[in-house]
Design an enzyme around this catalytic site. Structure first.
Site, mmCIF file in Angstrom:
data_model
loop_
_atom_site.group_PDB
_atom_site.id
_atom_site.type_symbol
_atom_site.label_atom_id
_atom_site.label_comp_id
_atom_site.label_asym_id
_atom_site.label_seq_id
_atom_site.Cartn_x
_atom_site.Cartn_y
_atom_site.Cartn_z
ATOM 1 C CB VAL A 114 46.665 49.996 29.938
ATOM 2 C CG1 VAL A 114 46.109 51.593 29.707
ATOM 3 C CG2 VAL A 114 47.573 50.065 31.165
ATOM 4 C CB SER A 120 34.950 39.490 36.074
ATOM 5 O OG SER A 120 34.362 38.361 35.420
ATOM 6 N N GLY A 121 33.547 40.343 33.534
ATOM 7 C CA GLY A 121 32.356 40.387 32.595
ATOM 8 C C GLY A 121 32.573 40.615 31.244
ATOM 9 N N GLY A 122 33.752 40.622 30.874
ATOM 10 C CA GLY A 122 34.347 40.698 29.484
ATOM 11 C C GLY A 122 33.479 42.145 28.863
ATOM 12 C CG HIS A 139 36.521 35.469 38.548
ATOM 13 N ND1 HIS A 139 36.601 35.547 37.192
ATOM 14 C CD2 HIS A 139 35.062 35.445 38.185
ATOM 15 C CE1 HIS A 139 35.493 35.621 36.160
ATOM 16 N NE2 HIS A 139 34.612 35.757 36.997
ATOM 17 C CG ASN A 140 40.259 35.426 35.269
ATOM 18 O OD1 ASN A 140 39.227 36.074 35.812
ATOM 19 N ND2 ASN A 140 41.164 36.135 34.433
ATOM 20 C CE LYS A 159 38.370 39.353 36.236
ATOM 21 N NZ LYS A 159 39.312 38.806 35.209
ATOM 22 C CB ALA A 178 47.961 43.070 32.897
ATOM 23 C CG ASN A 234 44.066 55.412 23.898
ATOM 24 O OD1 ASN A 234 43.818 54.122 24.763
ATOM 25 N ND2 ASN A 234 44.518 55.173 22.913
ATOM 26 N NE ARG A 235 50.946 54.229 24.923
ATOM 27 C CZ ARG A 235 51.960 53.407 24.332
ATOM 28 N NH1 ARG A 235 53.243 53.677 24.361
ATOM 29 N NH2 ARG A 235 51.324 52.083 23.902
ATOM 30 C CD GLU A 253 37.068 33.190 32.803
ATOM 31 O OE1 GLU A 253 36.497 34.180 33.499
ATOM 32 O OE2 GLU A 253 37.849 33.432 31.907
ATOM 33 N N GLY A 311 43.012 54.585 28.833
ATOM 34 C CA GLY A 311 43.052 53.293 28.034
ATOM 35 C C GLY A 311 41.838 52.885 27.638
#
Ligand code: 6PG
Length: 479
Positions: free
Chosen positions: A74, A128-130, A185-186, A182, A76, A33-34, A189, A9
């Site tokens: 990829v 996390s961290g973009g 975390h969001n 996570k 979710a 990657n596909r 956020e 991905g």
């Protein structure tokens, strides 16, 4: 087989994570990657990474040293299941599949069970961290078995952010624990971003400061207790000027905040667990309120036209009564919105007036009041919210001054009034001409390239925050 780690991905997060892995001593990174165009794009743009690229998943698996370790990056959902199934079929016992997406931890628990039954390890890892974090060092929240972490841990530690010499990765717990954490975390956020947005809104509308001046305030605050990445990027977003109009960027962003679902999951799960996460829930709801212009626009028109409210001759007791009634109207309006949304989603032909009618007697919330709802829907079954019905609009507007006095008195007296206060904020959200949801959109675009819409023309846009800060039109939808 030449690679010690693979990435499946290669959208932005996957590509950046693969580049991060490749930049670390001792790693050879396999990529797949596909659609092979994306793989070629990545290998073409980054020859220095020395990627081992494959155009079939079989070749990709063959390029991995044992125990094979592959990180899936990829979108979710269903796509993730397909990739997991393909890898599980080709992997051998002891190999490790890592899902680095924002998966629902319930899915992760299910997948871990199914995959580990074949002897292959499955690790759901929150990352996390973009985009920038993926490239330069994210915070990683892996779940899965202790055994899998023995192989995976050192690789993850090598690419994670490091603070005070400590890599930002730990084995969170078994199966879905990583994705659960996570998700939380969001949720946090969301709350953090909403609170910053509210602070901005207060400084702007009450304090009378410009976005640029507020940017300076945030920069100053960023050297104290509030020091954080989100405060830092908020200042950057507020300082940004739109090239096309010369206006502050935050003013040209449509104030309808999007979301990808993790905030909603946090609240759903907190409700199941019986944990009060009101701050997170309000942040999720604030985005939802912002995204309903069909309610905001007509409600604001009514509220704006209301006469000046007399603030004389009130008693505390009568203020409480009025605040109670206004808050109650909001609760019912919200409840009926939920019925309408549920009916639409599940294909039920629910007659709102009939529901209000049968609730007038027998049930716990029975009251004469429900006749008003029957009347409202009889008058106009298509009203976007009960609050725009003339009777209810007048009811909340008449109670407004008392409502404000009660909520502020409660705040000054240390009396918790989450019901009154949140109902009043809902009223104010619908009544606001502009919501700080625009700033939230700016923050999301900054750290996650989540894109935004503009107030002045159609399309979906992204600002190149880590580049020259120009704006590009984006193909995706602002979500
Ligand atoms: C992160 C972010 C990232 C992403 C989320 C939030 O930790 O790096 O949380 O996972 O930006 O998808 O996005 P929404 O605001 O779209 O829900």
């Amino acid at each position: 087989s030449t690679a010690n780690i693979g990435v499946v991905g290669l959208a932005v997060m996957g590509s950046n994570l693969a580049r991060n892995l490749a930049s670390r001593e001792g790693n050879t990174v396999a990529v797949y990657n596909r659609s092979p165009e994306r793989t070629r794009l990545l290998t073409g743009e980054h020859p220095e990474a020395g990627f081992v690229a494959s155009e079939t998943i079989e070749d990709f698996v063959a390029s991995l040293q044992k125990p094979r370790t592959a990180i899936i990056m990829v979108q979710a959902g269903r796509g993730t299941d397909a990739v997991i199934e393909a890898l599980t079929a080709l992997f051998e016992p002891g190999d490790i599949i890592v899902d680095g997406g924002n998966a629902d931890f319930h899915d992760t628990i299910r997948r871990e069970k199914a995959v580990s039954a074949t002897g292959v390890n499955f690790v759901g890892a929150g990352i996390s961290g973009g985009e920038e974090g993926a490239l330069k060092g994210p915070s990683i929240m892996p779940g899965g078995s202790v055994e899998a972490y023995k192989t995976l841990g050192p690789i993850l530690e090598s690419i994670a952010a490091v603070v005070d010499g400590v890599p930002c990765v730990t084995h969170v717990g078994t199966d879905g624990a990583g994705h659960f954490v996570k998700m939380i975390h969001n949720g946090i956020e969301y709350a953090d971003m909403q609170l910053i947005a509210e602070a901005y809104d207060l400084l702007r509308k009450v304090g009378g400061h410009s976005p640029a001046a507020i940017a300076d305030v945030f920069t100053e605050w960023n050297s104290g207790d509030l020091e954080s990445y989100l405060i830092e990027i908020t200042a950057e977003v507020l300082r940004q000027v739109d090239a096309a109009t010369g206006k502050p960027f935050v003013d040209i962003v449509l104030d309808e905040a999007g979301s990808k679902g993790t905030g909603v999951w946090t609240v759903q799960n907190a409700l199941d667990l019986g944990v009060p996460v009101g701050g997170i829930a309000e942040a999720v709801f604030a985005r939802a309120v912002s995204s309903h212009p069909e309610q905001r626009v007509p409600f604001r028109a009514i509220v704006d036209a209301r006469p000046e409210i007399a603030v004389v001759g009130h008693t505390f007791q009568d203020d409480v009564r009025q605040a109670l009634y206004a808050s109650k109207v909001v609760a019912y309006a919200q409840g009926f919105d939920a019925i309408i949304a549920g009916a639409e989603k599940y294909g039920w032909n629910v007659d709102k007036g009939a529901i209000a009618t049968i609730w007038r007697g027998g049930c716990i919330i029975r009251a004469q009041f429900l006749n008003r709802i029957v009347d409202a829907y009889a008058n106009d079954p298509s009203i976007p919210t009960l609050l725009v019905d003339p009777y209810f609009a007048k009811a909340v507007a008449d109670g407004e001054a008392a409502w404000r006095r009660i909520v502020s008195t409660a705040a000054l007296s240390g009396i918790p009034v989450p019901g009154f206060a949140s109902a009043l904020s809902y009223f104010d959200s619908l009544a606001s001409e502009r919501l700080p949801a625009a700033l939230v959109q700016g923050q999301r675009d900054f750290f996650g390239a989540h894109t935004y819409k503009r107030v002045d023309r159609p399309g979906t846009f992204h600002t190149l925050w880590s580049g020259d800060r120009s704006e590009v039109e984006s193909a995706g939808s602002s979500h």
